[in-house]
Design a protein around this motif. Structure first.
Motif, PDB file in Angstrom:
ATOM      1  N   GLY A   7       0.811  -1.206   0.000  1.00 14.69           N
ATOM      2  CA  GLY A   7       0.000   0.000   0.000  1.00 14.69           C
ATOM      3  C   GLY A   7       0.847   1.259   0.000  1.00 14.69           C
ATOM      4  N   PHE A   8       1.910   1.268   0.803  1.00 15.76           N
ATOM      5  CA  PHE A   8       2.774   2.442   0.857  1.00 15.76           C
ATOM      6  C   PHE A   8       3.474   2.666  -0.480  1.00 15.76           C
ATOM      7  N   ILE A   9       4.001   1.602  -1.075  1.00 12.33           N
ATOM      8  CA  ILE A   9       4.708   1.723  -2.352  1.00 12.33           C
ATOM      9  C   ILE A   9       3.760   2.200  -3.449  1.00 12.33           C
ATOM     10  N   ALA A  10       2.548   1.639  -3.492  1.00 13.24           N
ATOM     11  CA  ALA A  10       1.587   2.021  -4.529  1.00 13.24           C
ATOM     12  C   ALA A  10       1.185   3.481  -4.407  1.00 13.24           C
ATOM     13  N   CYS A  11       0.997   3.974  -3.185  1.00  7.86           N
ATOM     14  CA  CYS A  11       0.623   5.372  -2.991  1.00  7.86           C
ATOM     15  C   CYS A  11       1.755   6.301  -3.403  1.00  7.86           C
ATOM     16  N   LEU A  12       2.963   5.942  -3.026  1.00  9.01           N
ATOM     17  CA  LEU A  12       4.115   6.756  -3.395  1.00  9.01           C
ATOM     18  C   LEU A  12       4.273   6.814  -4.912  1.00  9.01           C
ATOM     19  N   ALA A  13       4.107   5.664  -5.575  1.00  4.61           N
ATOM     20  CA  ALA A  13       4.265   5.601  -7.027  1.00  4.61           C
ATOM     21  C   ALA A  13       3.153   6.335  -7.770  1.00  4.61           C
ATOM     22  N   GLY A  14       1.984   6.490  -7.134  1.00  3.13           N
ATOM     23  CA  GLY A  14       0.840   7.080  -7.817  1.00  3.13           C
ATOM     24  C   GLY A  14       0.691   8.575  -7.673  1.00  3.13           C
ATOM     25  N   GLN A  15       1.601   9.237  -6.968  1.00  6.88           N
ATOM     26  CA  GLN A  15       1.446  10.664  -6.690  1.00  6.88           C
ATOM     27  C   GLN A  15       1.411  11.510  -7.970  1.00  6.88           C
ATOM     28  N   ARG A  16       2.315  11.263  -8.894  1.00  7.92           N
ATOM     29  CA  ARG A  16       2.386  12.101 -10.087  1.00  7.92           C
ATOM     30  C   ARG A  16       1.170  11.934 -10.994  1.00  7.92           C
ATOM     31  N   VAL A  17       0.730  10.690 -11.198  1.00  9.50           N
ATOM     32  CA  VAL A  17      -0.416  10.487 -12.096  1.00  9.50           C
ATOM     33  C   VAL A  17      -1.686  11.047 -11.480  1.00  9.50           C
ATOM     34  N   TYR A  18      -1.787  10.983 -10.148  1.00  8.28           N
ATOM     35  CA  TYR A  18      -2.962  11.572  -9.512  1.00  8.28           C
ATOM     36  C   TYR A  18      -2.959  13.082  -9.660  1.00  8.28           C
ATOM     37  N   GLU A  19      -1.805  13.703  -9.494  1.00  8.82           N
ATOM     38  CA  GLU A  19      -1.717  15.160  -9.640  1.00  8.82           C
ATOM     39  C   GLU A  19      -2.064  15.589 -11.050  1.00  8.82           C
ATOM     40  N   ARG A  20      -1.666  14.803 -12.060  1.00  8.45           N
ATOM     41  CA  ARG A  20      -2.016  15.133 -13.436  1.00  8.45           C
ATOM     42  C   ARG A  20      -3.520  15.033 -13.666  1.00  8.45           C
ATOM     43  N   ALA A  21      -4.180  14.099 -12.976  1.00 11.96           N
ATOM     44  CA  ALA A  21      -5.637  13.991 -13.107  1.00 11.96           C
ATOM     45  C   ALA A  21      -6.337  15.147 -12.412  1.00 11.96           C
ATOM     46  N   ARG A  22      -5.758  15.653 -11.334  1.00 14.28           N
ATOM     47  CA  ARG A  22      -6.340  16.812 -10.644  1.00 14.28           C
ATOM     48  C   ARG A  22      -6.243  18.072 -11.491  1.00 14.28           C
ATOM     49  N   HIS A  23      -5.169  18.204 -12.234  1.00 14.34           N
ATOM     50  CA  HIS A  23      -4.932  19.400 -13.041  1.00 14.34           C
ATOM     51  C   HIS A  23      -4.533  19.008 -14.466  1.00 14.34           C
ATOM     52  N   PRO A  24      -5.454  18.440 -15.247  1.00 13.72           N
ATOM     53  CA  PRO A  24      -5.117  18.004 -16.609  1.00 13.72           C
ATOM     54  C   PRO A  24      -4.835  19.215 -17.494  1.00 13.72           C
TER      55      PRO A  24
END
Length: 447
Positions: free
Chosen positions: A429-446
């Motif tokens: 869970g920790f690794i997946a959250c860390l790895a997903g930060q950039r793609v989530y930010e791009r979805a917040r501000h496409p």
């Protein structure tokens, strides 16, 4: 013609302030939904306090009882989740909630009528069907009552129902068991001599019907930011998911693993204290219930405050940063529980775990709402609860039971089972959250 999902995502903005209801009434709606949510979790997790008497009367194993706790509920909760999410995106959410409340209350009562394992299985499935509508409808309503900058606290307040409900299932269940006494049977009006565990289901299930009437005081609020298409399709929903598949995959995966850890303790926490420290079910309920409720509520409140601050500050990652705090807390709490020298220390470890779980789980719905267009939010929320239901309610309780029954082969070795199953989940869970930060930010501000 299908709208461009990227343009839809860019439109996930706050409606003008005047379009939202008065704050006082909006918080009243949250309070009503909180009460409804507490009742749903109470009915869902009451069985965890009754594991030992149900096992004794029906002559079943830990694995079979885990299927009643998880799979019987989760399979149908999951199967009906996305269809209900679609209905929520199209129809009157207040009416949907009223019907769902009535159904799961009746089926909780029916659990007490069961005379065999499979009858109890079917009744638990009915509870799952009724509760499948709750989360999509509740979060969709709250999103239309509060602007984004205040949405995290409102949703986290509603999410307290999880922990208040689990705590209530233990506390009220313990109070009812103490009231009924240690006798294996009690006399119920109109039903005659009844097993004590069945009487608990009767006394808890029936009053829930009154809450269906309470929904009449909730107004069906207009949908904010909708793009004018009255009946969004599943094709549009899945097109949107594919356009931001990295972000949704990360959020859904991390939230499902968070539910896996949290719901494992909801299912087996009472049995852990009964088997490890020789406590009676009534004593466990009266002790563990308040701990779960207080720690979980504090975690939810902290999550709402922190997530809104992260959004307001413009910090990259926004609310999706919160799981990076939760996973270390989970690991410390789990290890503390495994080595606890006594029940007092074990209760402190459970309090830490429950606080962290509240911190993580309460952040999920607003994290999803922040990247999802209004008219797709019911389905997006339903999909989160589908994945969380499959892992947290369907797989987690049974996996713990399988390790206990077939690997350790000792019903008193629950702490070992928890370590074997949950440590890899926490790390993943920790690794997946860390790895997903950039793609989530791009979805917040496409772009």
């Amino acid at each position: 013609m299908t709208a461009d999902p990227r343009s839809e995502s860019r439109s996930v903005q706050a409606a003008p302030a005047g379009e939202y209801p008065a704050p006082g009434y909006a918080w009243y709606v949250v309070l009503v939904l909180l009460i409804v949510g507490v009742t749903s979790y109470l009915d869902r997790y009451l069985i965890s306090l009754l594991v030992e008497p149900i096992k004794a009367e029906l002559a079943i194993t830990d694995t079979q009882i885990s299927l009643l706790q998880g799979t019987a509920f989760a399979l149908f909760y999951v199967a009906f989740g996305l269809p209900f999410g679609a209905v929520v995106d199209r129809a009157n959410r207040r009416a949907i909630l009223a019907v769902g409340i009535a159904l799961w209350s009746v089926m909780t009562f029916a659990c007490g009528l069961a005379t065999s394992y499979w009858q109890l299985f079917v009744a638990r499935a009915g509870v799952g069907i009724g509760e499948a509508c709750l989360a999509p409808a509740a979060y969709s309503l709250i999103a239309d009552y509060f602007p984004p900058q205040r949405r995290g606290r409102a949703m986290s307040t509603y999410n307290m129902s999880n922990y208040l409900g689990v705590g209530a299932s233990l506390l009220l269940g313990g109070m009812v068991l103490r009231f009924l006494g240690d006798a294996p049977q009690v006399a119920m009006p109109g039903l005659g001599p009844t097993s004590t565990w069945k009487a608990v289901f009767f006394l808890v299930g029936l009053p829930g019907l009154l809450l269906a009437l309470l929904m009449a005081t909730v107004r069906e609020e207009s949908r904010k930011g909708a793009q004018g298409e009255a009946k969004p399709t599943f094709q549009q929903f899945f097109t949107h998911l594919r356009s931001f598949k990295g972000a949704y995959t990360a959020v859904y995966f991390v939230s499902a693993l968070t539910a896996f850890v949290g719901l494992t303790f909801a299912a087996w926490g009472a049995s852990f204290f009964i088997r490890t420290y020789g406590m009676k079910p009534a004593q466990v309920g009266l002790t563990l219930g308040p701990v779960n409720a207080v720690a979980g509520v504090l975690g939810c409140l902290a999550s709402g405050y922190l997530s809104d601050r992260l959004v307001a500050s413009g910090r990259p990652g926004g609310r999706f940063l919160i799981p990076l705090i939760w996973w270390p807390i989970a690991l410390v709490g789990l290890l503390a529980l495994a080595v606890a020298p006594g029940k007092e220390a074990a209760l402190m470890a459970v309090a830490l775990l429950t606080f962290g779980s509240g911190l993580g789980l309460a952040s999920v719905p607003p994290t999803i709402q922040d990247i999802t267009p209004n008219r797709l939010r019911g389905r997006a929320t339903a999909l989160h609860f589908i994945f969380s239901g499959l892992l947290g309610m369907g797989v987690a309780p049974t996996l713990i039971a399988l390790v206990t029954d077939h690997v350790l082969r000792d019903p008193h070795a629950l702490s070992g089972s928890l370590l074997i199953v949950l440590c890899p989940v926490i790390v993943a869970g920790f690794i997946a959250c860390l790895a997903g930060q950039r793609v989530y930010e791009r979805a917040r501000h496409p772009q």
